[in-house]
Write a protein that holds these residues in place. Structure first.
Motif, PDB file in Angstrom:
ATOM      1  N   THR A   1       0.836  -1.206   0.000  1.00  0.00           N
ATOM      2  CA  THR A   1       0.000   0.000   0.000  1.00  0.00           C
ATOM      3  C   THR A   1       0.867   1.252   0.000  1.00  0.00           C
ATOM      4  O   THR A   1       0.581   2.223  -0.711  1.00  0.00           O
ATOM      5  CB  THR A   1      -0.940   0.004   1.221  1.00  0.00           C
ATOM      6  N   ARG A   2       1.920   1.240   0.802  1.00  0.00           N
ATOM      7  CA  ARG A   2       2.842   2.373   0.831  1.00  0.00           C
ATOM      8  C   ARG A   2       3.519   2.571  -0.530  1.00  0.00           C
ATOM      9  O   ARG A   2       3.733   3.721  -0.964  1.00  0.00           O
ATOM     10  CB  ARG A   2       3.895   2.146   1.913  1.00  0.00           C
ATOM     11  N   LYS A   3       3.850   1.481  -1.186  1.00  0.00           N
ATOM     12  CA  LYS A   3       4.514   1.566  -2.494  1.00  0.00           C
ATOM     13  C   LYS A   3       3.610   2.228  -3.520  1.00  0.00           C
ATOM     14  O   LYS A   3       4.041   3.108  -4.280  1.00  0.00           O
ATOM     15  CB  LYS A   3       4.905   0.152  -2.949  1.00  0.00           C
ATOM     16  N   VAL A   4       2.334   1.826  -3.560  1.00  0.00           N
ATOM     17  CA  VAL A   4       1.391   2.416  -4.508  1.00  0.00           C
ATOM     18  C   VAL A   4       1.114   3.869  -4.143  1.00  0.00           C
ATOM     19  O   VAL A   4       1.056   4.750  -5.013  1.00  0.00           O
ATOM     20  CB  VAL A   4       0.084   1.594  -4.537  1.00  0.00           C
ATOM     21  N   THR A   5       0.968   4.153  -2.851  1.00  0.00           N
ATOM     22  CA  THR A   5       0.674   5.518  -2.412  1.00  0.00           C
ATOM     23  C   THR A   5       1.790   6.475  -2.803  1.00  0.00           C
ATOM     24  O   THR A   5       1.529   7.614  -3.218  1.00  0.00           O
ATOM     25  CB  THR A   5       0.463   5.549  -0.889  1.00  0.00           C
ATOM     26  N   GLU A   6       3.020   6.046  -2.686  1.00  0.00           N
ATOM     27  CA  GLU A   6       4.150   6.898  -3.035  1.00  0.00           C
ATOM     28  C   GLU A   6       4.139   7.250  -4.521  1.00  0.00           C
ATOM     29  O   GLU A   6       4.427   8.399  -4.911  1.00  0.00           O
ATOM     30  CB  GLU A   6       5.461   6.201  -2.659  1.00  0.00           C
ATOM     31  N   GLN A   7       3.791   6.289  -5.373  1.00  0.00           N
ATOM     32  CA  GLN A   7       3.711   6.563  -6.813  1.00  0.00           C
ATOM     33  C   GLN A   7       2.613   7.582  -7.115  1.00  0.00           C
ATOM     34  O   GLN A   7       2.808   8.500  -7.918  1.00  0.00           O
ATOM     35  CB  GLN A   7       3.451   5.268  -7.576  1.00  0.00           C
ATOM     36  N   VAL A   8       1.473   7.435  -6.464  1.00  0.00           N
ATOM     37  CA  VAL A   8       0.371   8.375  -6.684  1.00  0.00           C
ATOM     38  C   VAL A   8       0.746   9.754  -6.137  1.00  0.00           C
ATOM     39  O   VAL A   8       0.366  10.793  -6.704  1.00  0.00           O
ATOM     40  CB  VAL A   8      -0.923   7.850  -6.032  1.00  0.00           C
ATOM     41  N   ARG A   9       1.538   9.786  -5.037  1.00  0.00           N
ATOM     42  CA  ARG A   9       1.973  11.072  -4.467  1.00  0.00           C
ATOM     43  C   ARG A   9       2.821  11.856  -5.465  1.00  0.00           C
ATOM     44  O   ARG A   9       2.652  13.077  -5.626  1.00  0.00           O
ATOM     45  CB  ARG A   9       2.761  10.828  -3.187  1.00  0.00           C
ATOM     46  N   LEU A  10       3.701  11.159  -6.159  1.00  0.00           N
ATOM     47  CA  LEU A  10       4.547  11.826  -7.147  1.00  0.00           C
ATOM     48  C   LEU A  10       3.715  12.354  -8.317  1.00  0.00           C
ATOM     49  O   LEU A  10       3.976  13.450  -8.834  1.00  0.00           O
ATOM     50  CB  LEU A  10       5.613  10.849  -7.659  1.00  0.00           C
ATOM     51  N   LEU A  11       2.714  11.581  -8.730  1.00  0.00           N
ATOM     52  CA  LEU A  11       1.831  12.049  -9.804  1.00  0.00           C
ATOM     53  C   LEU A  11       1.029  13.271  -9.350  1.00  0.00           C
ATOM     54  O   LEU A  11       0.828  14.217 -10.118  1.00  0.00           O
ATOM     55  CB  LEU A  11       0.883  10.919 -10.221  1.00  0.00           C
ATOM     56  N   ALA A  12       0.570  13.247  -8.111  1.00  0.00           N
ATOM     57  CA  ALA A  12      -0.202  14.379  -7.582  1.00  0.00           C
ATOM     58  C   ALA A  12       0.679  15.613  -7.428  1.00  0.00           C
ATOM     59  O   ALA A  12       0.240  16.746  -7.674  1.00  0.00           O
ATOM     60  CB  ALA A  12      -0.818  13.997  -6.234  1.00  0.00           C
ATOM     61  N   LYS A  13       1.931  15.401  -7.023  1.00  0.00           N
ATOM     62  CA  LYS A  13       2.861  16.519  -6.872  1.00  0.00           C
ATOM     63  C   LYS A  13       3.113  17.198  -8.210  1.00  0.00           C
ATOM     64  O   LYS A  13       3.128  18.430  -8.321  1.00  0.00           O
ATOM     65  CB  LYS A  13       4.178  16.008  -6.290  1.00  0.00           C
ATOM     66  N   ASP A  14       3.270  16.384  -9.247  1.00  0.00           N
ATOM     67  CA  ASP A  14       3.476  16.932 -10.591  1.00  0.00           C
ATOM     68  C   ASP A  14       2.234  17.674 -11.064  1.00  0.00           C
ATOM     69  O   ASP A  14       2.318  18.748 -11.657  1.00  0.00           O
ATOM     70  CB  ASP A  14       3.828  15.789 -11.550  1.00  0.00           C
ATOM     71  N   GLU A  15       1.047  17.112 -10.782  1.00  0.00           N
ATOM     72  CA  GLU A  15      -0.203  17.762 -11.185  1.00  0.00           C
ATOM     73  C   GLU A  15      -0.378  19.083 -10.452  1.00  0.00           C
ATOM     74  O   GLU A  15      -0.841  20.075 -11.020  1.00  0.00           O
ATOM     75  CB  GLU A  15      -1.398  16.847 -10.898  1.00  0.00           C
ATOM     76  N   ASP A  16       0.009  19.129  -9.171  1.00  0.00           N
ATOM     77  CA  ASP A  16      -0.156  20.332  -8.375  1.00  0.00           C
ATOM     78  C   ASP A  16       0.693  21.478  -8.946  1.00  0.00           C
ATOM     79  O   ASP A  16       0.246  22.622  -8.993  1.00  0.00           O
ATOM     80  CB  ASP A  16       0.233  20.048  -6.930  1.00  0.00           C
TER      81      ASP A  16
END
Length: 540
Positions: free
Chosen positions: A150-165
């Protein structure tokens, strides 16, 4: 102000609900098929639809009604005109909160201790009777793995969200228009191909919201300070995995496939046991959650029977009247030969046109549809499965046959559009007082419960391209040749159902309270042409 995360029906959900409505219209009404539309248009289809308070459940009900009745247009007008919200009957778990907390506490012990409860001869023959049936034997080992993935998937989504932000911040500096209109997305019925082609999440969800969803799961799944897992989050992790595999496979999140398999193995054991870890507890919790719904179902069946009896008595009276007319006609003709009173003979044979077309009332169809959450489906099914375990019903067979009990014990997930269908049939060749005149058929479907990872079925593969999974067909819960009478059904269910007298009276519409006095309202209600009929259909 009500603030709640999630709860939006996807474009795929709308499509599946509408298609299931069409299936019901063509398959569930014997001898009618598309004729159901004709019955409905001539007011011979008595239809009522109820929904819980959840927005996505209400929209599912509207989409189903659209397919069932072959309606056109948007779902909102259908929802307003056809779907009644009944949160007291189809929402809430408060009545069984204490018992459910006890079940979850015992379930946590079984998972974290690694105890195997299935090593017995009884468990081999009746696997659904043991405590914690369905839990994987290595559940305690899967929990840390679940947290890590779960942490592994969350970290990938965090990077995508950071780029979108960053892109969003730059966009707002030069353009006041938001980059994506979520209100428009909520009304979509087709997949947004352009968003997927651009590498964005499907539907109304952006990367920021997607990260919020996964980050919440990561934080609540494991408390590092207390070193304690929260097993109630396992179903949510599983749901998020399945959603993203189905709708966001194009994002290619690493480890999501493996996380799904681990979450599914744990969820298959956790979800059914949240409503009781053994049959006795499942029955107790199920009866508390579904008590009002069970009572309403008994009212539905009773009203249908009373209506059928009225039609049968009407037909019998007409047949007797026809027989009397025939006798009078023969007597009149005999007298006419002697007395030559042909005019009087013709008068005596004039038919009573009031009930000339007997088939019209006989083809009256009553349909009651209830749209609710997985918790109520589990609860209702558990009462049907285990009601014979109640002390007042000792010695009675289960309403569900042994083979069906076995299949249900292997069915962990009740996914979108799971359904329990009760159909009542009348055998008009049997006497009115004979219990076998009214037969109940029970069928069940586990909905769209296929794994999005399965690709061995060409139909399933093509459906996944549209972000949908096939809905499983109905399975009979009774053995071949078995006969479940309405009388038996009522006897078995009544101890767990809310009595009719406990149902609250219909509330006065709030819109009239400011314009009329109480006495005037009572007069209006008494003058309403359907007042008497509504009282025979149960209290809504």
């Amino acid at each position: 102000m009500v603030l709640k995360y999630g709860g939006v029906l996807t474009h795929a959900g709308r499509k599946q609900a509408e298609e299931l409505g069409r299936y019901f219209r063509n398959k569930m009404y014997p001898g009618e098929g598309t004729g159901l539309l004709r019955l409905h248009s001539t007011y011979r289809h008595d239809l009522k639809i109820y929904s819980s308070d959840e927005g996505r459940v209400q929209m599912s009900a509207a989409a189903f009604a659209k397919g069932l009745l072959d309606l056109e247009g948007q779902l909102t007008p259908i929802l307003v005109s056809l779907v009644s919200k009944d949160s007291s009957m189809l929402d809430g778990l408060e009545n069984a909160s204490t018992e459910m907390e006890a079940a979850k506490a015992r379930l946590y012990e079984l998972i974290t201790s690694g105890a195997n409860t299935a090593d017995s001869d009884e468990a081999a023959e009746f696997p659904w009777t043991v405590d914690g049936a369905g839990l994987p034997p290595n559940a305690s080992e899967l929990l840390p793995k679940l947290v890590k993935l779960t942490r592994k998937v969350t970290e990938q989504v965090r990077l995508l969200a950071k780029d979108e932000d960053k892109k969003l911040a730059e966009k707002i500096l030069y353009d006041v228009n938001i980059p994506y209109d979520q209100a428009t997305a909520l009304g979509k019925t087709n997949m947004d191909v352009d968003r997927i082609a651009a590498g964005l999440p499907c539907g109304s969800e952006g990367f920021l919201l997607m990260y919020a969803r996964w980050n919440k799961l990561e934080r609540e799944l494991y408390n590092e300070r207390k070193e304690r897992f929260d097993i109630t989050q396992i179903p949510d992790v599983y749901d998020s995995c399945k959603y993203d595999l189905l709708h966001n496979a194009h994002l290619n999140l690493e480890g999501l496939d493996e996380l799904f398999k681990v979450a599914q193995a744990l969820a298959d054991g956790v979800i059914p046991n949240e409503y009781g870890i053994n049959p006795e507890q499942k029955l107790k919790i199920g009866s508390k959650i579904a008590r009002r719904l069970l009572g309403k179902l008994l009212i539905d069946l009773r009203n249908t029977r009373e209506e059928a009896i009225s039609v049968a008595e009407l037909k019998k009276n007409q047949d007797d009247q026809t027989l009397n007319m025939k006798t009078e006609k023969e007597d009149a003709e005999a007298k006419s030969k002697i007395n030559h009173k042909n005019d009087e003979a013709r008068k005596s044979t004039t038919p009573n046109t009031l009930y000339a077309n007997v088939r019209t009332p006989e083809r009256h169809v009553r349909t009651r549809l209830y749209f609710t959450s997985e918790s109520h489906i589990h609860s209702l099914m558990n009462v049907l499965r285990f009601c014979n375990l109640d002390e007042s019903l000792q010695g009675e067979e289960s309403l569900v046959c042994h083979n069906a009990l076995q299949r249900l014990s292997e069915t962990r997930e009740l996914d979108y559009m799971s359904q329990i269908v009760l159909r009542m049939f009348e055998n008009t060749e049997v006497a009115l007082e004979d219990p076998k005149r009214y037969r109940i058929e029970l069928t069940f479907s586990r909905g769209a419960d296929l794994s999005p990872l399965e690709d061995n079925d060409s139909e399933a593969t093509s459906l996944r391209q549209e972000h949908t999974l096939p809905i499983m067909g109905p399975e009979r819960l009774q053995g071949t040749g078995s006969y479940l009478t309405l009388e038996t059904m009522e006897k078995m269910i009544r101890p767990f159902a809310m009595p009719e007298e406990d149902f609250p009276p219909p509330a006065t519409p709030a819109g009239f309270s400011g314009y009329f006095s109480k006495s005037m309202l009572e007069r209006i209600v008494n003058l309403w042409p359907f007042h008497r009929q509504s009282s025979t259909l149960g209290r809504f």
